[in-house]
Design a protein around this motif. Structure first.
Motif, PDB file in Angstrom:
ATOM      1  N   VAL A   1      73.727  59.253  65.961  1.00  0.00           N
ATOM      2  CA  VAL A   1      74.574  59.398  64.774  1.00  0.00           C
ATOM      3  C   VAL A   1      74.607  58.125  63.935  1.00  0.00           C
ATOM      4  N   GLN A   2      74.762  56.987  64.598  1.00  0.00           N
ATOM      5  CA  GLN A   2      74.845  55.708  63.865  1.00  0.00           C
ATOM      6  C   GLN A   2      73.585  55.465  63.030  1.00  0.00           C
ATOM      7  N   ALA A   3      72.423  55.659  63.663  1.00  0.00           N
ATOM      8  CA  ALA A   3      71.162  55.394  62.965  1.00  0.00           C
ATOM      9  C   ALA A   3      70.964  56.373  61.804  1.00  0.00           C
ATOM     10  N   ILE A   4      71.343  57.621  62.006  1.00  0.00           N
ATOM     11  CA  ILE A   4      71.215  58.620  60.933  1.00  0.00           C
ATOM     12  C   ILE A   4      72.134  58.241  59.773  1.00  0.00           C
ATOM     13  N   ALA A   5      73.367  57.859  60.096  1.00  0.00           N
ATOM     14  CA  ALA A   5      74.334  57.489  59.053  1.00  0.00           C
ATOM     15  C   ALA A   5      73.804  56.295  58.253  1.00  0.00           C
ATOM     16  N   GLU A   6      73.312  55.282  58.947  1.00  0.00           N
ATOM     17  CA  GLU A   6      72.791  54.094  58.235  1.00  0.00           C
ATOM     18  C   GLU A   6      71.604  54.469  57.364  1.00  0.00           C
ATOM     19  N   HIS A   7      70.727  55.306  57.920  1.00  0.00           N
ATOM     20  CA  HIS A   7      69.519  55.701  57.191  1.00  0.00           C
ATOM     21  C   HIS A   7      69.860  56.432  55.895  1.00  0.00           C
TER      22      HIS A   7
ATOM     23  N   VAL B   1      70.945  67.193  69.205  1.00  0.00           N
ATOM     24  CA  VAL B   1      71.191  66.009  68.369  1.00  0.00           C
ATOM     25  C   VAL B   1      71.985  65.021  69.214  1.00  0.00           C
ATOM     26  N   PRO B   2      71.316  64.047  69.781  1.00  0.00           N
ATOM     27  CA  PRO B   2      72.017  63.122  70.685  1.00  0.00           C
ATOM     28  C   PRO B   2      73.107  62.342  69.944  1.00  0.00           C
ATOM     29  N   PRO B   3      74.310  62.273  70.508  1.00  0.00           N
ATOM     30  CA  PRO B   3      75.387  61.516  69.853  1.00  0.00           C
ATOM     31  C   PRO B   3      74.991  60.073  69.556  1.00  0.00           C
ATOM     32  N   GLU B   4      74.102  59.494  70.377  1.00  0.00           N
ATOM     33  CA  GLU B   4      73.685  58.106  70.161  1.00  0.00           C
ATOM     34  C   GLU B   4      72.871  57.948  68.880  1.00  0.00           C
TER      35      GLU B   4
ATOM     36  N   SER C   1      64.543  53.599  74.103  1.00  0.00           N
ATOM     37  CA  SER C   1      63.255  53.721  73.414  1.00  0.00           C
ATOM     38  C   SER C   1      62.792  55.172  73.302  1.00  0.00           C
ATOM     39  N   SER C   2      63.161  56.026  74.283  1.00  0.00           N
ATOM     40  CA  SER C   2      62.720  57.421  74.174  1.00  0.00           C
ATOM     41  C   SER C   2      63.426  58.118  72.996  1.00  0.00           C
ATOM     42  N   LEU C   3      64.703  57.822  72.801  1.00  0.00           N
ATOM     43  CA  LEU C   3      65.401  58.407  71.653  1.00  0.00           C
ATOM     44  C   LEU C   3      64.826  57.827  70.366  1.00  0.00           C
ATOM     45  N   ASN C   4      64.554  56.534  70.385  1.00  0.00           N
ATOM     46  CA  ASN C   4      63.997  55.903  69.190  1.00  0.00           C
ATOM     47  C   ASN C   4      62.659  56.534  68.812  1.00  0.00           C
ATOM     48  N   SER C   5      61.831  56.850  69.821  1.00  0.00           N
ATOM     49  CA  SER C   5      60.520  57.434  69.503  1.00  0.00           C
ATOM     50  C   SER C   5      60.660  58.868  68.980  1.00  0.00           C
ATOM     51  N   LEU C   6      61.736  59.558  69.347  1.00  0.00           N
ATOM     52  CA  LEU C   6      61.987  60.892  68.788  1.00  0.00           C
ATOM     53  C   LEU C   6      62.560  60.795  67.379  1.00  0.00           C
ATOM     54  N   LEU C   7      63.434  59.827  67.185  1.00  0.00           N
ATOM     55  CA  LEU C   7      64.172  59.740  65.930  1.00  0.00           C
ATOM     56  C   LEU C   7      63.353  59.099  64.803  1.00  0.00           C
ATOM     57  N   ALA C   8      62.557  58.088  65.127  1.00  0.00           N
ATOM     58  CA  ALA C   8      61.865  57.328  64.071  1.00  0.00           C
ATOM     59  C   ALA C   8      61.025  58.219  63.154  1.00  0.00           C
ATOM     60  N   PRO C   9      60.188  59.122  63.690  1.00  0.00           N
ATOM     61  CA  PRO C   9      59.405  59.959  62.766  1.00  0.00           C
ATOM     62  C   PRO C   9      60.266  60.915  61.949  1.00  0.00           C
ATOM     63  N   VAL C  10      61.395  61.346  62.520  1.00  0.00           N
ATOM     64  CA  VAL C  10      62.294  62.251  61.780  1.00  0.00           C
ATOM     65  C   VAL C  10      62.918  61.504  60.608  1.00  0.00           C
ATOM     66  N   LEU C  11      63.342  60.271  60.840  1.00  0.00           N
ATOM     67  CA  LEU C  11      63.907  59.465  59.750  1.00  0.00           C
ATOM     68  C   LEU C  11      62.849  59.211  58.683  1.00  0.00           C
ATOM     69  N   ALA C  12      61.632  58.921  59.143  1.00  0.00           N
ATOM     70  CA  ALA C  12      60.559  58.634  58.182  1.00  0.00           C
ATOM     71  C   ALA C  12      60.262  59.842  57.292  1.00  0.00           C
ATOM     72  N   ASP C  13      60.393  61.047  57.877  1.00  0.00           N
ATOM     73  CA  ASP C  13      60.121  62.279  57.117  1.00  0.00           C
ATOM     74  C   ASP C  13      61.271  62.686  56.201  1.00  0.00           C
ATOM     75  N   HIS C  14      62.436  62.051  56.374  1.00  0.00           N
ATOM     76  CA  HIS C  14      63.623  62.453  55.598  1.00  0.00           C
ATOM     77  C   HIS C  14      64.249  61.234  54.941  1.00  0.00           C
TER      78      HIS C  14
END
Ligand code: FES
Length: 154
Positions: free
Chosen positions: A42-48, A37-40, A3-16
């Motif tokens: 990568v999957q979410a960024i690729a899907e996004h 850039v946490p390796p974990e 969840s901590s990675l998700n809370s960092l990543l979610a706003p970044v995905l939303a902005d991009h």
């Protein structure tokens, strides 16, 4: 993904949102937010962005700027580009690695310091140059570097 990675990543995905050329700005934003850039992620960024994991991984690996793990408390970046190389950057880097017991591209086991090569800090006329945390220093030599590191307790 925790969840901590998700809370960092979610706003970044939303902005991009997915768009041509979105990957690099997204990775920069994530590293600014998370420190790496946490390796974990990568999957979410690729899907996004509708890219393959290999494409995302390839970009992260190609650009030395992107860290795959958190940096140390102090970050020392020594310029290895042409002008600095011509004026002793390689021996300066070797001196730093030996003094800090930390190889280039790595973080010391105690987390105190990360040593990274960089390729031009825009101070070519005053080479060799380095960046210690967010401060740039020009016309460096081993003695000046030692003095800077002593101030950092290293
Ligand atoms: S080559 Fe080192 S600052 Fe430009």
């Amino acid at each position: 993904m925790d969840s901590s990675l998700n809370s960092l990543l979610a706003p970044v995905l939303a902005d991009h949102p997915p768009a041509p050329g979105a990957l690099l700005p997204l990775l920069h934003a994530l590293q600014e937010r998370a420190g790496h850039v946490p390796p974990e992620a990568v999957q979410a960024i690729a899907e996004h962005l509708n890219l393959s994991r290999a494409e995302v991984h390839g970009v992260i690996s190609y650009y030395h700027f992107f860290r795959k793990a958190p940096a140390g408390r102090t970050v020392l970046q020594i310029c290895r580009a042409e002008a600095c190389q011509a004026r002793g950057a390689e021996s300066l880097l070797a001196h730093a690695e030996q003094r800090l017991a930390c190889a280039s591209h790595s973080t010391r086991a105690d987390g105190a310091v990360t040593v990274e090569p960089v390729y031009c800090l825009g101070l070519c006329a005053s080479s060799p140059a380095l960046m210690l945390n967010d401060s740039v220093h020009a016309r460096m030599n081993a003695a000046k570097l030692d003095a800077l590191l002593e101030k950092e307790g290293l």
